[in-house]
Design an enzyme around this catalytic site. Structure first.
Site, PDB file in Angstrom:
ATOM      1  N   TYR A 288      -2.527   0.465 -14.542  1.00 28.34           N
ATOM      2  CA  TYR A 288      -2.569  -0.668 -14.497  1.00 28.34           C
ATOM      3  C   TYR A 288      -1.792  -1.581 -15.643  1.00 28.34           C
ATOM      4  CZ  TYR A 288      -6.066  -1.335 -10.759  1.00 28.34           C
ATOM      5  OH  TYR A 288      -6.479  -1.437  -9.355  1.00 28.34           O
TER       6      TYR A 288
ATOM      7  N   ASP B  51     -10.932   1.716  -8.735  1.00 30.44           N
ATOM      8  CA  ASP B  51     -10.677   0.325  -7.797  1.00 30.44           C
ATOM      9  C   ASP B  51     -10.949   0.695  -6.349  1.00 30.44           C
ATOM     10  OD1 ASP B  51      -8.051  -0.995  -6.745  1.00 30.44           O
ATOM     11  OD2 ASP B  51      -9.690  -2.074  -6.935  1.00 30.44           O
TER      12      ASP B  51
ATOM     13  N   LYS C 147      -7.044  13.756 -10.628  1.00 32.66           N
ATOM     14  CA  LYS C 147      -6.088  14.590  -9.730  1.00 32.66           C
ATOM     15  C   LYS C 147      -5.286  15.457 -10.865  1.00 32.66           C
ATOM     16  CE  LYS C 147      -3.908  14.958  -5.916  1.00 32.66           C
ATOM     17  NZ  LYS C 147      -4.745  15.416  -4.674  1.00 32.66           N
TER      18      LYS C 147
ATOM     19  N   ASP D 294      -8.954  12.932  -3.715  1.00 32.55           N
ATOM     20  CA  ASP D 294      -8.837  12.804  -2.368  1.00 32.55           C
ATOM     21  C   ASP D 294     -10.191  13.469  -1.829  1.00 32.55           C
ATOM     22  OD1 ASP D 294      -7.864  15.141  -3.751  1.00 32.55           O
ATOM     23  OD2 ASP D 294      -6.666  15.718  -2.395  1.00 32.55           O
TER      24      ASP D 294
ATOM     25  N   ASP E 167     -14.168   0.393  -3.528  1.00 31.74           N
ATOM     26  CA  ASP E 167     -14.174  -0.298  -2.367  1.00 31.74           C
ATOM     27  C   ASP E 167     -14.799   0.560  -1.106  1.00 31.74           C
ATOM     28  OD1 ASP E 167     -11.765  -3.004  -1.848  1.00 31.74           O
ATOM     29  OD2 ASP E 167     -13.268  -2.703  -3.414  1.00 31.74           O
TER      30      ASP E 167
HETATM   31  C1  LIG Z   1      -7.548  -8.066  -7.875  1.00 31.21           C
HETATM   32  C2  LIG Z   1      -7.090  -6.487  -8.477  1.00 31.21           C
HETATM   33  C3  LIG Z   1      -6.238  -6.800  -9.927  1.00 31.21           C
HETATM   34  C4  LIG Z   1      -8.443  -6.162  -9.062  1.00 31.21           C
HETATM   35  C5  LIG Z   1      -8.197  -4.566  -9.442  1.00 31.21           C
HETATM   36  O1  LIG Z   1      -7.653  -3.911  -8.857  1.00 31.21           O
HETATM   37  O2  LIG Z   1      -9.021  -4.015 -10.549  1.00 31.21           O
HETATM   38  C6  LIG Z   1      -9.742  -5.957  -7.854  1.00 31.21           C
HETATM   39  O3  LIG Z   1      -9.070  -5.071  -6.830  1.00 31.21           O
HETATM   40  C7  LIG Z   1     -10.779  -5.443  -8.220  1.00 31.21           C
HETATM   41  O4  LIG Z   1     -11.305  -4.376  -7.637  1.00 31.21           O
HETATM   42  O5  LIG Z   1     -11.394  -6.011  -9.109  1.00 31.21           O
HETATM   43 MG   LIG Z   2     -10.404  -3.480  -5.961  1.00 33.38          MG
END
Ligand SMILES: CC(C)[C@H](C(=O)O)[C@@H](O)C(=O)O
Ligand SMILES: [Mg+2]
Ligand SMILES: NC(=O)c1ccc[n+]([C@@H]2O[C@H](COP(=O)([O-])OP(=O)(O)OC[C@H]3O[C@@H](n4cnc5c(N)ncnc54)[C@H](O)[C@@H]3O)[C@@H](O)[C@H]2O)c1
Length: 359
Positions: free
Chosen positions: A141, A247, A191, A223, A251
């Site tokens: 990042y 990240d 990884k 993975d 999700d």
């Molecule tokens: C919006 C983006 C920069 C951020 C990240 O990738 O950290 C988001 O996806 C999160 O999970 O907070």
């Molecule tokens: Mg995110």
């Protein structure tokens, strides 16, 4: 001395969900919590008002705050900005970097009432309680060099995935300490079969493990970890990983809980200052329709009370109020299923507020 809370609604559903979370925070204030709540601009809202996704005034106020509640940033309106430094997401990344918020905690907990809302079978997810510890101010990042440039007649894009031993050790300690307080199991995700930076990651985690003999350390390639999160998520207690992998995995873990609208997060620095926000984004596809699930943002307030304001009882009361509302069958669209009562963002927030006041 009153503790300062800065609320940054941001873009898309951000204002809708932070409005509901602030109602709960104000209820804590009315019950004696000594806080001052201010509001500021960040992301696209900051850019539209001041030409910057992280206005100077917002950064200065954030630095002076004990805790920050952020809604979400971003949206199609700003996705085509030529100057990438003006994109709303740079405002969020700027806050993380300037405040040194390296330790990102992303709990994935399945409320029993939502077992039917998960995309996985109830027996696979019931009792789920995972903590993803994500390094948040390093890795690909923020690595340099980065960019897009002309080389040999064509454009080339490049980024740099970089971690120092001290950055890895810093997040590793957070994860080991967290695992020590939970199930004493820590899975480090990397990884290392491809990327040298994560060979170093793994070596540092192995060295740290010598200081935590009571914590069982394991390693998993990212993975495989993504697959295992879906196949058998309850094998995990605490996961520690880098910025990008964290990240993505958080999700993925969201769907184990029934919806990404359920996942709170805390981003902490070494002084205990924190930024609290839902793991999801600004959801432009449902923004302005009173459809968004505010529970991840309300549960982020609970994390704020626990990690920055030292109010575990108030935090537990908020978490209990969320459970009560779910017990009563109230569901926003993302977690609704036959037999439940569909409610709007505001109705969900008001229901949590009522339940909180009764606890
Ligand atoms: C919006 C983006 C920069 C951020 C990240 O990738 O950290 C988001 O996806 C999160 O999970 O907070
Ligand atoms: Mg995110
Ligand atoms: N922390 C942040 O501010 C953050 C995090 C992720 C994405 N983003 C930004 O958000 C914008 C949209 O990104 P995206 O669509 O990839 O991800 P998103 O998380 O905004 O939305 C993904 C899907 O989940 C749904 N969703 C998200 N939050 C929800 C909620 N609270 N209740 C109900 N449904 C919800 C959305 O409607 C959408 O269908 C982009 O500009 C992205 O950069 C910001």
């Amino acid at each position: 001395m009153s503790r300062k809370i800065l609320v940054l609604p941001g873009d898309g559903i951000g204002p809708e969900i932070t409005r509901e979370a602030v109602k709960v925070l104000e209820a804590c204030q009315q019950q004696g919590l000594d806080i001052v709540i201010e509001e500021g601009l960040v992301g696209g809202a900051g850019y539209d008002a001041h030409g910057e996704p992280l206005p100077t005034a917002t950064l200065e106020r954030a630095k002076a705050s004990d805790a920050i509640l952020l809604g979400a940033v971003g949206g199609p309106k700003w996705d085509r900005l030529e100057d990438l430094t003006k994109r709303p997401e740079k405002g969020l990344l700027g806050l993380r970097k300037h405040l040194g918020l390296f330790g990102n905690l992303r709990p994935a907990i399945l409320y029993p009432q939502l077992a039917e809302a998960s995309s996985l079978k109830p027996e696979v997810v019931s009792g789920l309680d995972i903590m993803i510890v994500r390094e948040l101010t390093g890795g690909i990042y923020f690595g340099q060099p980065r960019g897009i440039e002309e080389r040999d007649g064509e454009r080339v894009g490049f980024n740099t995935y970089v971690y120092s031993e001290s950055e890895i050790e810093r997040i590793g300690r957070v994860a080991f300490e967290m695992a020590r307080k939970r199930g004493k199991k820590l899975c480090s995700v990397d990884k290392a079969n491809v990327l040298e930076v994560t060979i170093l990651w793994r070596e540092v985690m192995e060295r740290l493990a010598l200081e935590y003999p009571d914590v069982e350390l394991s390693h998993m390639y990212v993975d495989n970890a993504a697959m295992q999160l879906v196949r058998a998520p309850k094998q995990f207690d605490v996961i520690v990983t880098g910025n990008m992998f964290g990240d993505i995995l958080s999700d993925a873990a969201a769907m184990l809980t029934g919806s990404i609208g359920m996942l709170p997060s805390a981003s902490l620095n070494e002084s205990g200052q924190g930024m609290y926000e839902p793991c999801h984004g600004s959801a432009p596809d449902i923004a302005g329709q009173n459809l968004a699930n505010p529970l991840a943002t309300i549960l982020s307030v609970a994390m704020m009370l626990r990690y920055s304001l030292d109010q575990p009882e108030l935090a537990a009361r908020i978490e209990g109020a969320v459970g009560k509302v779910l017990d009563d069958g109230l569901r926003t669209a993302d977690i609704a299923y036959p037999g439940t009562r569909r409610v709007t963002t505001a109705e969900m927030g008001d229901a949590v507020l009522t339940a909180f006041r009764r606890v």
